[in-house]
Scaffold this motif. Structure first.
Motif, PDB file in Angstrom:
ATOM      1  N   LEU A  29     -35.211 -40.382 -33.379  1.00 60.29           N
ATOM      2  CA  LEU A  29     -34.494 -41.243 -32.444  1.00 60.29           C
ATOM      3  C   LEU A  29     -35.416 -41.696 -31.304  1.00 60.29           C
ATOM      4  N   LEU A  30     -36.201 -40.796 -30.758  1.00 61.68           N
ATOM      5  CA  LEU A  30     -37.152 -41.164 -29.697  1.00 61.68           C
ATOM      6  C   LEU A  30     -38.180 -42.172 -30.216  1.00 61.68           C
ATOM      7  N   PHE A  31     -38.664 -41.949 -31.425  1.00 59.79           N
ATOM      8  CA  PHE A  31     -39.627 -42.859 -32.061  1.00 59.79           C
ATOM      9  C   PHE A  31     -39.036 -44.268 -32.145  1.00 59.79           C
ATOM     10  N   VAL A  32     -37.807 -44.370 -32.608  1.00 60.93           N
ATOM     11  CA  VAL A  32     -37.167 -45.668 -32.788  1.00 60.93           C
ATOM     12  C   VAL A  32     -36.827 -46.296 -31.440  1.00 60.93           C
ATOM     13  N   GLU A  33     -36.345 -45.499 -30.480  1.00 60.34           N
ATOM     14  CA  GLU A  33     -35.997 -46.037 -29.161  1.00 60.34           C
ATOM     15  C   GLU A  33     -37.202 -46.652 -28.459  1.00 60.34           C
ATOM     16  N   ARG A  35     -39.361 -48.378 -29.880  1.00 52.91           N
ATOM     17  CA  ARG A  35     -39.733 -49.575 -30.611  1.00 52.91           C
ATOM     18  C   ARG A  35     -38.655 -50.641 -30.708  1.00 52.91           C
ATOM     19  N   THR A  36     -37.452 -50.304 -30.253  1.00 47.03           N
ATOM     20  CA  THR A  36     -36.358 -51.273 -30.326  1.00 47.03           C
ATOM     21  C   THR A  36     -35.387 -51.023 -29.186  1.00 47.03           C
ATOM     22  N   HIS A  37     -34.399 -51.857 -29.082  1.00 42.27           N
ATOM     23  CA  HIS A  37     -33.371 -51.710 -28.053  1.00 42.27           C
ATOM     24  C   HIS A  37     -32.617 -50.405 -28.282  1.00 42.27           C
ATOM     25  N   ALA A  38     -32.309 -49.718 -27.212  1.00 43.93           N
ATOM     26  CA  ALA A  38     -31.651 -48.413 -27.313  1.00 43.93           C
ATOM     27  C   ALA A  38     -30.316 -48.485 -28.044  1.00 43.93           C
ATOM     28  N   LEU A  39     -29.602 -49.594 -27.919  1.00 43.34           N
ATOM     29  CA  LEU A  39     -28.310 -49.725 -28.601  1.00 43.34           C
ATOM     30  C   LEU A  39     -28.462 -49.808 -30.118  1.00 43.34           C
ATOM     31  N   ALA A  40     -29.597 -50.295 -30.582  1.00 42.42           N
ATOM     32  CA  ALA A  40     -29.821 -50.427 -32.027  1.00 42.42           C
ATOM     33  C   ALA A  40     -30.468 -49.181 -32.621  1.00 42.42           C
ATOM     34  N   ALA A  41     -31.007 -48.319 -31.779  1.00 41.25           N
ATOM     35  CA  ALA A  41     -31.787 -47.175 -32.268  1.00 41.25           C
ATOM     36  C   ALA A  41     -30.979 -46.245 -33.167  1.00 41.25           C
ATOM     37  N   GLU A  42     -29.765 -45.912 -32.767  1.00 41.00           N
ATOM     38  CA  GLU A  42     -28.971 -44.996 -33.591  1.00 41.00           C
ATOM     39  C   GLU A  42     -28.627 -45.593 -34.946  1.00 41.00           C
ATOM     40  N   ASP A  43     -28.408 -46.912 -34.986  1.00 41.22           N
ATOM     41  CA  ASP A  43     -28.135 -47.563 -36.273  1.00 41.22           C
ATOM     42  C   ASP A  43     -29.351 -47.487 -37.186  1.00 41.22           C
ATOM     43  N   VAL A  44     -30.529 -47.686 -36.612  1.00 44.01           N
ATOM     44  CA  VAL A  44     -31.759 -47.607 -37.399  1.00 44.01           C
ATOM     45  C   VAL A  44     -31.938 -46.190 -37.937  1.00 44.01           C
ATOM     46  N   VAL A  45     -31.739 -45.200 -37.087  1.00 44.66           N
ATOM     47  CA  VAL A  45     -31.895 -43.803 -37.513  1.00 44.66           C
ATOM     48  C   VAL A  45     -30.862 -43.457 -38.587  1.00 44.66           C
ATOM     49  N   ALA A  46     -29.651 -43.955 -38.433  1.00 45.73           N
ATOM     50  CA  ALA A  46     -28.624 -43.711 -39.463  1.00 45.73           C
ATOM     51  C   ALA A  46     -29.052 -44.304 -40.794  1.00 45.73           C
ATOM     52  N   GLU A  47     -29.637 -45.498 -40.753  1.00 49.63           N
ATOM     53  CA  GLU A  47     -30.117 -46.121 -41.996  1.00 49.63           C
ATOM     54  C   GLU A  47     -31.260 -45.318 -42.610  1.00 49.63           C
ATOM     55  N   VAL A  48     -32.113 -44.764 -41.771  1.00 52.57           N
ATOM     56  CA  VAL A  48     -33.222 -43.938 -42.266  1.00 52.57           C
ATOM     57  C   VAL A  48     -32.675 -42.698 -42.973  1.00 52.57           C
ATOM     58  N   PHE A  49     -31.703 -42.037 -42.366  1.00 49.48           N
ATOM     59  CA  PHE A  49     -31.151 -40.836 -42.995  1.00 49.48           C
ATOM     60  C   PHE A  49     -30.313 -41.173 -44.228  1.00 49.48           C
ATOM     61  N   LEU A  50     -29.709 -42.333 -44.245  1.00 50.44           N
ATOM     62  CA  LEU A  50     -29.013 -42.761 -45.460  1.00 50.44           C
ATOM     63  C   LEU A  50     -30.014 -42.948 -46.593  1.00 50.44           C
ATOM     64  N   THR A  51     -31.137 -43.550 -46.285  1.00 51.41           N
ATOM     65  CA  THR A  51     -32.206 -43.702 -47.275  1.00 51.41           C
ATOM     66  C   THR A  51     -32.704 -42.337 -47.731  1.00 51.41           C
ATOM     67  N   TRP A  69     -42.595 -38.880 -43.609  1.00 47.03           N
ATOM     68  CA  TRP A  69     -41.934 -39.781 -44.555  1.00 47.03           C
ATOM     69  C   TRP A  69     -40.790 -40.514 -43.854  1.00 47.03           C
ATOM     70  N   LEU A  70     -40.011 -39.784 -43.045  1.00 42.94           N
ATOM     71  CA  LEU A  70     -38.910 -40.396 -42.300  1.00 42.94           C
ATOM     72  C   LEU A  70     -39.419 -41.427 -41.289  1.00 42.94           C
ATOM     73  N   PHE A  71     -40.516 -41.121 -40.624  1.00 39.91           N
ATOM     74  CA  PHE A  71     -41.084 -42.060 -39.659  1.00 39.91           C
ATOM     75  C   PHE A  71     -41.558 -43.329 -40.373  1.00 39.91           C
ATOM     76  N   THR A  72     -42.092 -43.180 -41.569  1.00 43.02           N
ATOM     77  CA  THR A  72     -42.521 -44.334 -42.353  1.00 43.02           C
ATOM     78  C   THR A  72     -41.319 -45.190 -42.728  1.00 43.02           C
ATOM     79  N   VAL A  73     -40.254 -44.553 -43.160  1.00 40.40           N
ATOM     80  CA  VAL A  73     -39.031 -45.289 -43.498  1.00 40.40           C
ATOM     81  C   VAL A  73     -38.502 -46.013 -42.253  1.00 40.40           C
ATOM     82  N   ALA A  74     -38.509 -45.343 -41.117  1.00 42.48           N
ATOM     83  CA  ALA A  74     -38.045 -45.963 -39.871  1.00 42.48           C
ATOM     84  C   ALA A  74     -38.902 -47.179 -39.520  1.00 42.48           C
ATOM     85  N   HIS A  75     -40.184 -47.056 -39.691  1.00 45.07           N
ATOM     86  CA  HIS A  75     -41.088 -48.181 -39.431  1.00 45.07           C
ATOM     87  C   HIS A  75     -40.722 -49.370 -40.318  1.00 45.07           C
ATOM     88  N   HIS A  76     -40.455 -49.114 -41.586  1.00 42.69           N
ATOM     89  CA  HIS A  76     -40.084 -50.188 -42.515  1.00 42.69           C
ATOM     90  C   HIS A  76     -38.730 -50.797 -42.154  1.00 42.69           C
TER      91      HIS A  76
END
Length: 182
Positions: A29-33, A35-51, A69-76
């Motif tokens: 979550l910190l990694f994603v926050e 790199r993107t807007h804080a409001l979108a960060a949890e959605d991105v992390v949820a998509e990463v864990f779904l993957t 591996w998770l950080f790579t997925v988050a980057h993508h």
């Protein structure tokens, strides 16, 4: 936030996923926050864990490698999201601008109206642009567009109404050039 694997999941797979989630969620979550807007960060992390859940067999067994591996997925996911946003805005602006209109002998009033519309469009929020794009450019009905956004048809109707009002307001607020007649 907690991870709830689908019902009927194997206990070993569920335990592995839970361990991965608990070990990596906060860092991811910190990694994603960052790199993107804080409001979108949890959605991105949820998509990463779904993957990760869908591809649990591909996740490395070592926790450090799994985190990488998770950080790579988050980057993508972030990269794909940015590309999608950029494409949507580029298409919307390209349609509004309709290059070549001046050379095609379009009346000056039409060209001025397009310029005003382009300026008003640029003043809209991405959310307003999105609801207008879904109905005008993508030709979706209100209920179809609501499904795309994952909201109720009523909520979509309200967003569309507000977006249209803001576009109208921006169109009427666009300053005219000096010497132009109204």
């Amino acid at each position: 936030m907690t991870a709830d694997p689908p019902a009927g999941a194997e206990p070993a797979a569920e335990a592995a996923f839970r361990a991965l989630f608990e070990a990596a969620y906060d860092d991811l979550l910190l990694f994603v926050e960052r790199r993107t807007h804080a409001l979108a960060a949890e959605d991105v992390v949820a998509e990463v864990f779904l993957t990760a859940w869908r591809r649990l067999d591909d996740v490395p067994p070592d926790l450090d490698q799994a985190r990488a591996w998770l950080f790579t997925v988050a980057h993508h996911v972030l990269r794909n999201s940015r590309r999608s946003d950029n494409r949507q805005q580029a298409v919307a602006l390209r349609i509004l601008r309709e290059p070549g209109a001046a050379e095609s002998g379009a009346p000056p009033d039409d060209i001025a109206a397009r310029i005003d519309l382009t300026r008003a469009w640029a003043r809209l929020s991405p959310g307003d642009q999105q609801v207008l794009t879904l109905t005008v450019f993508e030709d979706l009905t209100g209920p179809q567009a609501a499904r795309v956004l994952g909201i109720s048809a009523t909520a979509f109707s309200l967003r569309l109404l507000r977006a249209r009002r803001r576009l109208r307001k921006h169109l009427t607020a666009v300053p005219t050039e000096p010497g132009a007649t109204a």
